[in-house]
Design a protein around this motif. Structure first.
Motif, mmCIF file in Angstrom:
data_model
loop_
_atom_site.group_PDB
_atom_site.id
_atom_site.type_symbol
_atom_site.label_atom_id
_atom_site.label_comp_id
_atom_site.label_asym_id
_atom_site.label_seq_id
_atom_site.Cartn_x
_atom_site.Cartn_y
_atom_site.Cartn_z
ATOM 1 N N PRO A 125 -1.601 -2.745 5.711
ATOM 2 C CA PRO A 125 -0.436 -2.535 4.286
ATOM 3 C C PRO A 125 1.000 -2.293 4.840
ATOM 4 O O PRO A 125 1.380 -2.149 5.641
ATOM 5 C CB PRO A 125 -1.333 -0.589 4.340
ATOM 6 N N PHE A 166 0.876 -1.593 -0.130
ATOM 7 C CA PHE A 166 0.373 -0.233 0.401
ATOM 8 C C PHE A 166 0.366 1.105 0.123
ATOM 9 O O PHE A 166 2.022 1.410 1.192
ATOM 10 C CB PHE A 166 -0.467 0.008 1.131
ATOM 11 N N GLY A 167 0.315 2.389 -0.604
ATOM 12 C CA GLY A 167 0.945 3.772 -1.484
ATOM 13 C C GLY A 167 1.485 4.455 -2.472
ATOM 14 O O GLY A 167 1.324 3.647 -3.288
ATOM 15 N N ASN A 193 -5.949 0.773 3.379
ATOM 16 C CA ASN A 193 -5.072 1.008 4.852
ATOM 17 C C ASN A 193 -5.391 0.879 5.985
ATOM 18 O O ASN A 193 -6.144 -0.092 6.232
ATOM 19 C CB ASN A 193 -5.311 2.721 5.061
#
Ligand code: VJV
Ligand code: CA
Ligand code: ZN
Length: 397
Positions: free
Chosen positions: A241, A205-206, A220
């Motif tokens: 995440p 995640f990002g 998230n």
């Protein structure tokens, strides 16, 4: 009754329709159904077919797919061909086809392809419901992004949702666990309003350097499903995440610690594990640094909970490593240990004699293919676990 008891060991069934292999998403598309040919070759080369019940399930019918998907969507999906597709048709775009990235192309035999992998997941669930097996495997399934009226991220039909719905006809609570490097958004969304399914996904995640979020951009730690206290599904999703480059030890700790708690608090009657192989090191689309045995340790862990288990595939974009991983995990299910080298010559053997191995063919060190620095600090992961366990307090009432 001891005379009738099964010897220790699990009854495992393998659900596979070989026609799925012959479908092509188009040249250079990362999703390659022939990775399933490689997987099957390895499974056969190690003789694992003698340790399981083998089934060749029929394709699912439109009626069966309509248990989750919208009619209009299915009518479109079953009718569209590369010849009649109109890429500027509003329906085409609104159902998730084409677009700039062309994640979900219309290819020859598309309807056949989706009915085959979905039929296999439903048949596998059926086997669990009827106590025909303790663990049912479908490596061709696991297409977790599809929505009821939308194709997304290489997924057209959500076979996982269909299989879970089927399991719910017999089991009160089903736990869904997703170790694909992408967030299992479609499964999470489908069950957001029920407390009979708990969904959990571990994923990258990002935001990337180019400013795009890693696909699909959701998942998230604070996303736990609906927040309305009147909604039965509140708190019945858990998202973990993770940043680039997570290693074996960190992932096994994260997975084990969190999953143990979910089992203790939710006490599911059946488990569905999506074992996407794009969380391996060296994956074409993934960002993690996992080795095959670390990935497989998640299957071992889930098996140790002794609940009816549906094990399905998902992503995985370096085909030789996908095949190695799913062969290893098939062996984990039946309780077999495999040698790193094969006694016999197999078709496609060249595929497994890649640059990353030192002798054997099954367990290369994928850390050697390291392309992603580990951005996950010990402190950060510690905090993540604390937050995850905090999220689980919703389950206490
Ligand atoms: O990142 C995206 C899509 C965008 C839109 C377009 N901008 C430019 C970039 C972002 C949103 N899609 C992902 C989809 C990943 C699906 C993963 C599926 C699973 O593993 O979770 C479950 C089976 C994405 N990443 C890489 C690509 N698409 C990609 C698609 C191609 C391609 C190369 C990369 C499609 C066609 C061709 N090459 C020829
Ligand atoms: Ca995932
Ligand atoms: Zn994926």
């Amino acid at each position: 009754t001891y005379g009738l008891e099964k010897p220790q060991g699990y009854s495992v069934s393998f659900h596979y329709n070989p026609h799925v292999e012959y479908h092509h998403f188009g040249s250079s598309h990362p999703m390659k159904p022939w990775r399933l040919t490689l997987t099957k070759q390895l499974v056969l080369a190690y003789g694992l077919e003698y340790t399981m019940q083998l089934y060749e399930p029929r394709p699912a019918t439109k009626e069966e797919l309509a248990l989750f998907h919208d009619r209009e969507y299915l009518d479109f999906l079953s009718g569209v061909t590369p010849q009649n597709a109109k890429p500027d048709d509003p329906a085409y775009l609104s159902f998730g086809f084409g677009g700039e990235s062309n994640d979900c192309p219309v290819f020859d035999g598309l309807w056949n392809y989706v009915s085959i992998y979905s039929g296999a997941s439903m048949h596998a669930a059926d086997n669990l419901i009827n106590n025909q097996s303790d663990i049912a495997i479908n490596w061709s399934g696991g297409l977790h992004h599809a929505k009821k009226n939308l194709a997304s991220g290489f997924c057209y039909i959500n076979d996982i949702v269909l299989a879970i719905q089927h399991l719910l006809t017999r089991h009160q609570r089903v736990l869904y666990i997703d170790i694909d490097v992408h967030h299992g958004d479609g499964v999470e969304a489908a069950f957001e309003s029920t407390d009979r399914v708990f969904t959990m996904s571990f994923h990258k995640f990002g935001i990337d350097r180019n400013g795009y979020p890693f696909f699909p951009g959701t998942g998230n730690i604070n996303e736990m499903g609906p927040t309305d206290p009147a909604n039965r599904g509140k708190g019945h999703s858990l998202n973990i995440p993770i940043d680039d480059g997570i290693d074996d030890e960190q992932y096994e700790w994260l997975f084990g610690t969190i999953t143990d708690q979910v089992i203790a608090k939710y006490n599911p009657n059946a488990i569905v594990l999506q074992s996407g192989a794009d969380s391996l090191g060296g994956d074409r689309l993934g960002r993690f640094n996992l080795n095959i045995k670390a990935h497989g340790s998640c299957v071992e862990k889930v098996k140790s909970y002794n609940r009816p288990l549906l094990l399905i595939g998902g992503g995985g974009y370096t085909p030789r490593n996908v095949a190695r991983t799913w062969c290893h995990e098939t062996a984990v299910c039946v309780g077999a240990q495999l040698h790193d080298d094969l006694p016999t010559h197999i078709p496609y053997i060249q595929a497994f004699q890649g640059a990353e191995n030192g002798g054997g063919i099954l367990y290369p060190n994928l850390h050697n293919t390291k392309r992603h620095d580990n951005l996950n600090s010990r402190e950060h992961l510690q905090k993540l676990v604390e937050q995850a366990l905090e999220n689980l307090r919703y389950l206490e009432g």
